[in-house]
Design a protein around this motif. Structure first.
Motif, short mmCIF file in Angstrom:
data_model
loop_
_atom_site.label_atom_id
_atom_site.label_comp_id
_atom_site.label_asym_id
_atom_site.label_seq_id
_atom_site.Cartn_x
_atom_site.Cartn_y
_atom_site.Cartn_z
N ASN A 158 6.31 -50.37 -35.10
CA ASN A 158 6.38 -51.12 -33.85
C ASN A 158 7.39 -50.52 -32.88
O ASN A 158 7.18 -50.51 -31.67
CB ASN A 158 6.72 -52.58 -34.13
N ALA A 159 8.52 -50.03 -33.40
CA ALA A 159 9.56 -49.48 -32.54
C ALA A 159 9.13 -48.16 -31.90
O ALA A 159 9.50 -47.87 -30.76
CB ALA A 159 10.85 -49.29 -33.33
N PHE A 160 8.36 -47.37 -32.62
CA PHE A 160 7.93 -46.06 -32.12
C PHE A 160 6.41 -46.00 -32.01
O PHE A 160 5.78 -45.05 -32.46
CB PHE A 160 8.45 -44.95 -33.03
N SER A 161 5.84 -47.03 -31.43
CA SER A 161 4.38 -47.13 -31.36
C SER A 161 3.76 -46.01 -30.53
O SER A 161 2.61 -45.64 -30.76
CB SER A 161 3.98 -48.50 -30.78
N GLU A 162 4.51 -45.48 -29.57
CA GLU A 162 3.96 -44.40 -28.74
C GLU A 162 3.94 -43.06 -29.49
O GLU A 162 3.11 -42.20 -29.19
CB GLU A 162 4.79 -44.26 -27.46
N GLU A 163 4.83 -42.89 -30.45
CA GLU A 163 4.91 -41.63 -31.18
C GLU A 163 4.20 -41.69 -32.53
O GLU A 163 3.70 -40.67 -33.01
CB GLU A 163 6.37 -41.24 -31.43
N LEU A 164 4.16 -42.87 -33.17
CA LEU A 164 3.63 -43.00 -34.52
C LEU A 164 2.52 -44.04 -34.55
O LEU A 164 2.67 -45.12 -33.98
CB LEU A 164 4.74 -43.41 -35.50
N GLY A 165 1.43 -43.72 -35.24
CA GLY A 165 0.33 -44.66 -35.39
C GLY A 165 0.03 -44.92 -36.86
O GLY A 165 0.65 -44.34 -37.76
N PHE A 166 -0.94 -45.80 -37.12
CA PHE A 166 -1.29 -46.15 -38.49
C PHE A 166 -1.73 -44.93 -39.28
O PHE A 166 -1.34 -44.74 -40.44
CB PHE A 166 -2.41 -47.20 -38.47
N VAL A 167 -2.52 -44.07 -38.68
CA VAL A 167 -3.02 -42.87 -39.36
C VAL A 167 -1.88 -41.90 -39.66
O VAL A 167 -1.87 -41.23 -40.70
CB VAL A 167 -4.11 -42.20 -38.52
N ASP A 168 -0.89 -41.82 -38.77
CA ASP A 168 0.25 -40.92 -39.00
C ASP A 168 1.00 -41.30 -40.27
O ASP A 168 1.40 -40.42 -41.05
CB ASP A 168 1.21 -40.97 -37.81
N PHE A 169 1.21 -42.59 -40.49
CA PHE A 169 1.88 -43.03 -41.72
C PHE A 169 1.08 -42.59 -42.94
O PHE A 169 1.65 -42.12 -43.93
CB PHE A 169 2.04 -44.56 -41.71
N LEU A 170 -0.22 -42.77 -42.89
CA LEU A 170 -1.07 -42.43 -44.03
C LEU A 170 -1.07 -40.93 -44.29
O LEU A 170 -1.03 -40.48 -45.44
CB LEU A 170 -2.50 -42.93 -43.77
N ILE A 171 -1.08 -40.13 -43.23
CA ILE A 171 -1.14 -38.67 -43.38
C ILE A 171 0.18 -38.11 -43.90
O ILE A 171 0.20 -37.25 -44.80
CB ILE A 171 -1.51 -38.02 -42.03
N TYR A 172 1.31 -38.59 -43.37
CA TYR A 172 2.60 -38.01 -43.73
C TYR A 172 3.22 -38.66 -44.98
O TYR A 172 3.91 -37.97 -45.74
CB TYR A 172 3.58 -38.14 -42.55
N LEU A 173 3.02 -39.94 -45.19
CA LEU A 173 3.66 -40.63 -46.31
C LEU A 173 2.75 -40.75 -47.53
O LEU A 173 3.24 -40.76 -48.67
CB LEU A 173 4.12 -42.03 -45.88
N GLY A 174 1.43 -40.85 -47.30
CA GLY A 174 0.49 -41.02 -48.40
C GLY A 174 0.56 -39.93 -49.45
O GLY A 174 0.62 -40.23 -50.67
N PRO A 175 0.54 -38.62 -49.08
CA PRO A 175 0.60 -37.57 -50.11
C PRO A 175 1.85 -37.65 -50.98
O PRO A 175 1.80 -37.37 -52.18
CB PRO A 175 0.58 -36.28 -49.27
N ALA A 176 2.98 -38.02 -50.40
CA ALA A 176 4.21 -38.13 -51.19
C ALA A 176 4.09 -39.24 -52.23
O ALA A 176 4.54 -39.09 -53.37
CB ALA A 176 5.39 -38.40 -50.27
N VAL A 177 3.47 -40.36 -51.85
CA VAL A 177 3.27 -41.46 -52.80
C VAL A 177 2.36 -41.02 -53.95
O VAL A 177 2.59 -41.37 -55.12
CB VAL A 177 2.70 -42.70 -52.08
N LEU A 178 1.33 -40.25 -53.65
CA LEU A 178 0.46 -39.73 -54.70
C LEU A 178 1.23 -38.82 -55.65
O LEU A 178 1.01 -38.85 -56.88
CB LEU A 178 -0.72 -38.98 -54.09
N LEU A 179 2.13 -38.01 -55.11
CA LEU A 179 2.94 -37.13 -55.96
C LEU A 179 3.88 -37.92 -56.87
O LEU A 179 4.23 -37.45 -57.96
CB LEU A 179 3.77 -36.18 -55.09
N MET A 180 4.27 -39.12 -56.44
CA MET A 180 5.19 -39.93 -57.25
C MET A 180 4.50 -40.66 -58.39
O MET A 180 5.16 -41.06 -59.36
CB MET A 180 5.87 -40.98 -56.36
N THR A 181 3.19 -40.83 -58.32
CA THR A 181 2.50 -41.75 -59.22
C THR A 181 2.66 -41.37 -60.68
O THR A 181 3.13 -42.16 -61.51
CB THR A 181 1.01 -41.81 -58.85
N VAL A 182 2.25 -40.15 -61.05
CA VAL A 182 2.27 -39.75 -62.46
C VAL A 182 3.70 -39.69 -63.02
O VAL A 182 3.96 -40.25 -64.10
CB VAL A 182 1.55 -38.40 -62.64
#
Length: 723
Positions: free
Chosen positions: A451-475
């Motif tokens: 919400n604070a950086f709505s002009e720079e960051l969107g829902f898809v940006d979170f998924l693209i940049y943070l999602g792969p790291a979460v997958l790496l943490m799973t195993v």
């Protein structure tokens, strides 16, 4: 019979019947312990009812009269008809036996009790009166107009050697010619006495700029609007205002040099509007940061040692920070204190607690637990499946909601196979924090950042940049969880007869199940659609809960309210006030300023990588000990300031570092994240107390692993130029 109907289990009690044939009574010795029994009245099996009708006294001592069995039967019948009244009578009787009669107090005990009451009243009166006894300057609001050739001089009354000034400066946009050189336009404040500065100069506050044509257009639009708006005036526009919060000590004060004044200067060629609010907090202001740090350590010590209940510890901390603010004559209004509480989290918790409680009443969780174990075949497989589902659901639902949905199933599953559910519940909270990191709506810090950086960051940006790291943490997280819980735990599950459990745990209330499942399904669907509808999750949960409460029976309504974990909600509210109070006292601001100072000394080519490491490690450590919601709120303007004013640093890498640190750091301690506290409340309700150290032993190693993986991931992306 007494435990099933009365709702209380009184240990060490001598059971006998009352003279009244309506109720089974209890005669208790002194120092007896009573605790809640969550078993429902409807859960009494038909066989037990037949035993009671036959006069079976297995749960009561043998009565001495022939009429006792008839009294028990009549009491049972009355309890079935009016369970609420029965429970109240038993509770009143229990409490009356626990409390010693007044005439049994000795004279010395009575005087001691009276002295404690008097001292308590006097202490309370002193605490209330002390802030008003402190001599300090109250709030002062000044709205000067200034330009490069016309600085503003604001007199500060009552200033002295011990003064500590807190200044909030707001400045409107600077009007410039479109063809002029676009140098940075700024405003700065200094405190002077006798024409010379007696305090450090505040950092330059960079102004927004607008062309004369834009200013003219704004003035024209404002002329059609409200005349008393701060939107525009003849000297500038506050519609594009910037704000700075600074503090001044006055080490150079000399009583012989005359009055103290604040001087505002700017390099804007045209008049600008400004708003200055200041007050003098005196000696208290000089030590407010250290006092805040001492309070933080003290409150966490109380929670860690469990000397008092964690809710009481949070209330004491909240009261202490408010008292310090009142000493500085900065006591916030009640409306402000209430606004510090995160209503979104509290509303979502309240609504989901009621929905889950009513769903549990139908027997669905036991039904699902038995069939889940039948399909999985072992406790280890259940662990893997539940944790993966927990991570997936937490990515698209709020992780508090996920814990509320999955925790009852885990408790019932572990009870069915006779193992302690505590390790599984702690794992559930930890993995919900991991999964919630992947998306913008999974964890409250991500929502705040998005919400604070709505002009720079969107829902898809979170998924693209943070999602792969979460997958790496799973195993790695699953393997570390297995290792810390231990093979013995997973092998301790007792052999069970699945068919027998299926017969023992059917769906008890199909009608209530249909109503509750329909509402809960709709609520969950609306939560999934949050990126599309942008409807507040709390509003969705509360609306669904109110609709369900309107169509259920009166008895189910009372049951639902009783099952709300009010102590968890109160703990959240007090913790939010405590954390916001620490921010008001300047503790987090002082730490963040130290980070900026460290980064200023780093070479420009290495500054981005160092900023990523520092922000992420600091955020993880701080979020483990301060609730990550107010911490994220405090850090957002810090990283924004760093991205705008520190050379070589961009916003996106700092935002991702803050997200990883705040979300993953929340799993380090019991009070680091909302999901952890909700889990502890559910475990406590099931009879399994989760202490601060119980969670710390599992959560802190997991936090270190996830932070290390995410930090390595961010460094690789930065080196590859992908951020």
């Amino acid at each position: 019979l007494f435990r099933s109907l009365g709702g209380f289990r009184c240990l060490g009690a001598r059971r006998e019947t009352m003279k009244s044939p309506q109720v089974v009574a209890v005669s208790l010795p002194n120092q007896v312990e009573c605790e809640d029994d969550d078993r429902d009245l409807e859960a009494i099996s038909a066989s037990n009812m037949q035993d009671i009708k036959k006069g079976d006294d297995r749960d009561l001592e043998a009565p001495s009269t022939s009429n006792s069995k008839e009294s028990i039967k009549r009491g049972f019948s009355q309890a079935i008809k009016k369970p609420g009244e029965f429970r109240r009578k038993v509770s009143d009787n229990c409490m009356s036996e626990m409390l010693p009669p007044v005439d049994s107090l000795e004279r010395s005990e009575a005087w001691a009790l009276l002295l404690k009451c008097v001292l308590g009243c006097v202490s309370f009166m002193l605490l209330v009166s002390v802030p008003n006894m402190m001599k300090q300057t109250g709030h002062n609001l000044v709205m000067p107009a200034l330009a490069a050739a016309q600085p503003a001089h604001i007199p500060i009354e009552g200033a002295g050697k011990e003064s500590f000034l807190t200044v909030v400066l707001k400045a409107g946009a600077c009007r410039v010619n479109a063809t002029s050189v676009l140098d940075p336009r700024w405003v700065v404040a200094t405190v002077s006495q006798g024409g010379s500065a007696i305090a450090d100069e505040m950092p330059h506050l960079i102004l927004n700029t607008m062309s004369l044509e834009e200013a003219s257009a704004d003035a024209t639009s404002e002329s059609h609007g409200s005349s008393d708006s701060h939107g525009a005036d003849s000297h500038g526009a506050l519609t594009k205002q910037v704000t700075s919060h600074v503090e001044f000590a006055l080490p150079g004060y000399d009583s012989e040099k005359g009055a103290v004044e604040m001087v505002l200067q700017t390099n804007c060629p045209n008049m600008i509007s400004a708003e200055v609010e200041y007050h003098d907090s005196g000696l208290v202001g000089h030590g407010q940061v250290y006092a805040a740090l001492i309070l933080l350590v003290a409150v966490f010590t109380l929670i860690l040692t469990e000397v008092v209940h964690r809710t009481l510890a949070a209330f004491l901390g909240a009261a202490a920070v408010l008292f310090l603010l009142s000493l500085e004559h900065r006591m916030p209004a009640l409306v402000t204190i209430i606004s510090w509480m995160d209503h979104g989290t509290l509303g979502l918790l309240w609504g989901m607690m009621i929905l889950v409680a009513l769903l549990a009443r139908t027997g669905l969780f036991e039904w699902c637990a038995v069939r889940a174990f039948a399909k999985a075949g072992s406790l280890r497989n259940i662990y893997v499946v539940i944790m993966l589902l927990d991570m997936l659901a937490s990515a698209f639902l709020d992780n508090v909601t996920t814990v509320l949905l999955f925790a009852p199933v885990l408790v019932m599953t572990c009870n069915a196979i006779d193992v302690n559910p505590k390790p599984m519940l702690i794992s559930l909270a930890v993995f919900s924090n991991i999964g919630g990191t992947a998306t913008m709506i999974g964890d409250p810090p991500n929502i705040l950042i998005g919400n604070a950086f709505s002009e720079e960051l969107g829902f898809v940006d979170f998924l693209i940049y943070l999602g792969p790291a979460v997958l790496l943490m799973t195993v790695p997280s699953l393997f570390l969880g297995w290792w810390m819980i231990g093979k013995e735990y997973f092998a301790s599950a007792s052999a069970i007869n699945i068919e027998e459990l299926k017969e023992k745990h059917p769906i008890r209330e199909p009608k209530l199940l249909i109503k509750t499942a329909s509402v809960l399904g709709t609520v969950v669907l609306m939560l999934f659609l949050h990126p599309v509808t942008h409807m507040e999750p709390a509003y969705t949960a509360i609306a669904g809960t109110v609709c369900l409460l309107c169509v259920i029976s009166h008895h189910d309504f009372e049951y639902a309210l009783l099952k709300v974990e009010w102590e968890s909600l109160l703990f959240f509210a007090a913790l939010f006030v405590f954390s916001e109070g620490l921010a008001e006292l300047g503790l987090l601001k002082r730490i963040s300023e130290g980070i900026v100072a460290v980064l200023d000394g780093i070479p420009v080519e290495s500054r981005q990588a160092v900023a990523i490491v520092v922000i992420q490690l600091f955020s993880a450590l701080a979020s483990a000990f301060v609730d990550n919601i107010p911490f994220t709120t405090t850090m957002i303007p810090v990283i924004k300031h760093m991205a705008e004013h520190v050379e070589g640093i961009s916003l996106k890498p700092l935002a991702w570092s803050l997200s990883f640190g705040a979300c993953l750091g929340g799993m380090g301690t019991l009070i680091g994240a909302s999901a952890n506290i909700v889990m502890a409340g559910i475990a406590n309700q099931a009879g399994h107390h989760v202490s601060f150290m119980d969670f710390f032993k599992f959560g802190m190693p997991m936090m270190c692993l996830e932070v290390a993986i995410s930090l390595l991931y961010m460094i690789v992306l930065d080196a590859a130029g992908l951020l």
